[in-house]
Write a protein that holds these residues in place. Sequence first.
Motif, short mmCIF file in Angstrom:
data_model
loop_
_atom_site.label_atom_id
_atom_site.label_comp_id
_atom_site.label_asym_id
_atom_site.label_seq_id
_atom_site.Cartn_x
_atom_site.Cartn_y
_atom_site.Cartn_z
N GLY A 209 0.64 -1.48 0.15
CA GLY A 209 -0.16 0.24 -0.02
C GLY A 209 0.67 1.22 0.18
O GLY A 209 1.90 1.13 0.20
N PHE A 210 0.10 2.20 -0.26
CA PHE A 210 0.80 3.76 -0.02
C PHE A 210 0.63 4.87 0.71
O PHE A 210 -0.83 4.30 1.32
N LEU A 211 1.58 5.07 1.52
CA LEU A 211 0.97 6.87 1.95
C LEU A 211 1.76 7.90 1.23
O LEU A 211 2.50 8.06 1.45
N ILE A 212 0.94 8.78 1.36
CA ILE A 212 0.87 10.35 0.88
C ILE A 212 0.92 11.00 2.01
O ILE A 212 -0.03 11.03 2.54
N VAL A 213 1.59 11.81 1.77
CA VAL A 213 2.09 13.01 2.73
C VAL A 213 1.70 14.24 1.82
O VAL A 213 2.72 14.86 0.70
N ASP A 214 0.72 15.06 1.76
CA ASP A 214 0.39 16.29 0.56
C ASP A 214 1.51 17.40 1.29
O ASP A 214 1.97 18.42 1.07
#
Length: 252
Positions: A209-214
């Motif tokens: 899975g992916f962890l995105i930090v805006d």
Amino acid sequence: MKNDAPLYLDLMKRILTNSIYRGAPIAWFEGNPGFAVSYSSDWERTARWPNVAHTMVGVERLDNVQECLEQVIEDDVPGDFIETGAWRGGVCIFARAILRAHGVRDRKVWVADSFEGVPSAGAGSHPLDVELGLHDKNDVLAVSEECVRENFRRYDLLDDQVGFLGGWFSETLPSAPLDRLAVIRLDGDLHRSTTDALVHLYPRLSPGGFLIVDDYGIPACAAAVHEFRDRNRITDPIRFIDPYSIYWRRTG
């Protein structure tokens, strides 16, 4: 829908960012010392703070959401999508559109937000959150849950594959009815909000899975990310979406 998916999703990105009609950014954002972001005439790709749009993240960051979601669908990585800090709901609306475009019925989009803006940074808060003082802008940042629901309705995307988690992250995320997550997108700006989301959600992120930090361009957020990675010995490589936002793929 699958054959028309690229055209549909491209149009969704243009509408959600209002890159079709465009407009001036929110005035107070310009020159705010807490943000390492500048305006650009490239409406198609950059992050900005629009007066009229359902998301402020720009097309390039929506491209990243699409790439991550489509990758976990292709690889059959189990879990839902969640965004912590949804503003007007545009990114979550787009995530729901991706699931619909690909005929995915066994995943859910979770909209996690206080719907009151960001928490006040007072005594006991992280110094970087105090310096940022973002709670002073809650007249812009606070968007009600009903308003976000109405935005979903406008795209005919409000259904039982959309869930709402209303309240401060420290109160809602520990007991949220989530099992596995395939994509987590953090957009809480503050050190406190970023830490709360990582602590309570990252253990539920499936391998692959992916962890995105805006908000990586905000020092408070970046500090929280690196502190969490160091504590948990996370070595998965960080990839930049643009100079101010990042993501990584969980390998273990």
